[in-house]
Design an enzyme around this catalytic site. Structure first.
Site, mmCIF file in Angstrom:
data_model
loop_
_atom_site.group_PDB
_atom_site.id
_atom_site.type_symbol
_atom_site.label_atom_id
_atom_site.label_comp_id
_atom_site.label_asym_id
_atom_site.label_seq_id
_atom_site.Cartn_x
_atom_site.Cartn_y
_atom_site.Cartn_z
ATOM 1 C CG HIS A 62 -1.699 -1.126 1.412
ATOM 2 N ND1 HIS A 62 -1.888 -2.192 2.390
ATOM 3 C CD2 HIS A 62 -2.971 -1.499 0.585
ATOM 4 C CE1 HIS A 62 -2.950 -2.651 2.140
ATOM 5 N NE2 HIS A 62 -3.562 -2.402 1.147
ATOM 6 C CG ASP A 104 1.590 -1.189 3.478
ATOM 7 O OD1 ASP A 104 1.237 -1.155 4.687
ATOM 8 O OD2 ASP A 104 0.986 -2.146 2.629
ATOM 9 C CG HIS A 108 -11.818 -10.156 -3.719
ATOM 10 N ND1 HIS A 108 -10.946 -9.156 -4.088
ATOM 11 C CD2 HIS A 108 -11.490 -10.497 -2.525
ATOM 12 C CE1 HIS A 108 -10.476 -8.654 -2.783
ATOM 13 N NE2 HIS A 108 -10.713 -9.521 -1.934
HETATM 14 C C1 GLO Z 1 -9.200 -6.786 0.698
HETATM 15 C C2 GLO Z 1 -8.141 -6.832 -0.489
HETATM 16 C C3 GLO Z 1 -7.086 -6.042 -0.130
HETATM 17 C C4 GLO Z 1 -6.216 -5.674 -1.262
HETATM 18 C C5 GLO Z 1 -4.948 -4.858 -0.997
HETATM 19 C C6 GLO Z 1 -4.318 -4.237 -2.033
HETATM 20 O O1 GLO Z 1 -10.238 -7.553 0.339
HETATM 21 O O2 GLO Z 1 -8.133 -8.135 -0.851
HETATM 22 O O3 GLO Z 1 -6.112 -7.017 0.857
HETATM 23 O O4 GLO Z 1 -5.760 -6.603 -2.072
HETATM 24 O O5 GLO Z 1 -5.322 -3.718 -0.070
HETATM 25 O O6 GLO Z 1 -4.801 -3.156 -2.657
HETATM 26 MG MG MG Z 2 -6.328 -8.746 -2.385
#
Ligand code: GLO
Ligand code: MG
Length: 344
Positions: free
Chosen positions: A49, A52, A213
């Protein structure tokens, strides 16, 4: 063979175990110490991020941000690591409560766009061209709160701004159907790819497919990958696993459904994923029960499962598979796959 794939994860994948109902259960590990763990665990790439890399960036000038990011680049050099991507964290600031690019307040949308430009500066300093956009709060809790058609235009406009800001970058949209929002505007791979074609540079906009997802959207992750591969848009992946339709679990890759994991590995391997420099990215969390000393096993295990499944995928008797397909004997094909997964 195992040399062919390069693996990555983000520092948030080594975490303290807090959940919405309870506090942390493990000590925090400082960023520099986390970096030292990558190679030992078999990883070559770091996902970031923006904050980060540059904590507290909203309180720093653009120049200060780049300076800090360059210090992180030097740390990566010291460990022999690459930065895989940088993602703008557009879901924690008060100005992103109602969304980032789709917030109803224009001043909040402006904040999100400005923050995204700083993210791009950080990516350049870390020497990666890839930006991941997890559109966390681009959606609604109630249908009437926003206009879903305008929202797509706003997302495209924000992406176009990023593409123009730095002509080197590529953007991978990470679709997710829900959480934190009730309904997200870009819930699936298909939506993300459709958006890419509305932008000014479609070839620079692709996807980051996260297994969990896709599962949360009721879809098969390997089919989502196949769809993206057909469009040449699989810029990266977030492999993990997910036990049905509930909160995003980020379980170790293959830990819930080995056959589903096998099919992801099979399609990636078949289409030479990684040959253009793509990383096998993980987005996995250790269980809350895990003690401090063994709180990185989820990472090493996910990688190991991936590599073992590569072997399984490559050792399938394709002649028999093709014969069974020609005979339309899918029951026997089913058995062949299950046998093979069970080591026969
Ligand atoms: C949350 C996401 C998150 C993203 C990360 C990178 O559900 O998977 O972990 O992958 O913030 O943008
Ligand atoms: Mg992710």
């Amino acid at each position: 063979m195992s040399g062919k794939y390069r693996f990555s994860f983000g520092p948030w994948n080594i975490h303290e175990g807090a959940d919405p109902f309870g506090p942390t259960v493990r000590d925090g590990i400082e960023f520099a110490k986390k970096l030292k763990m990558y190679k030992n665990l078999g990883f070559d790439g770091v996902q970031f991020h923006d904050d980060d890399a540059v904590p507290d960036m909203d309180n720093l000038s653009a120049q200060e941000i780049v300076k800090k990011a360059k210090e992180v680049r030097a740390m990566l050099d010291g460990e022999g690591l690459a930065a895989e991507f940088v993602a703008p964290r557009l879901w924690e600031d008060a100005r992103t409560i109602d969304g980032a690019y789709t917030a109803n307040d224009p001043a909040c949308r402006e904040y999100a766009k400005d923050r995204s430009r700083r993210t791009i500066d950080i990516a350049a300093a870390l020497e990666t061209r890839l930006i991941v956009l997890w559109l966390a709060r681009e959606g609604t809790y109630i249908r009437e709160a926003k206009d879903s058609s305008v929202a797509v235009e706003q997302i495209v406009e924000a992406i176009n701004g990023m593409l123009a800001y730095n002509p080197d970058i590529r953007i991978a949209i990470e679709p997710k159907p829900n959480e934190p929002m009730d309904q997200a505007y870009i819930p699936t791979t298909g939506h993300a790819i459709a958006v890419s074609f509305m932008t000014d540079a479609p070839q620079r906009v692709g996807v980051n497919i996260e297994s969990a997802h896709a599962i949360l959207a009721g879809l098969d992750p390997s089919d989502e990958m196949g769809f993206a591969l057909a469009y040449n848009k699989l810029f990266t992946v977030h492999l993990n696993d997910q036990n049905g339709l509930k909160f995003d679990e980020d379980k170790s890759f293959g830990a819930v459904d080995l056959r589903r994991a096998f099919n992801q590995v099979r399609i990636l391997d078949r289409y030479d994923y990684g040959a253009a420099g793509e990383f096998v990215g993980l987005d996995v969390k250790a269980m809350r029960t895990q003690k401090q000393s063994v709180a990185t096993k989820h990472l090493a295990n996910s990688r190991e499962i991936f590599l073992r499944l590569v072997k399984v995928a490559r050792s399938i008797d394709n002649k028999t598979v093709n014969q069974l397909i020609a005979d339309r004997d899918y029951e026997e094909l089913d058995m062949l796959i299950v046998d093979h997964l069970m080591g026969k």
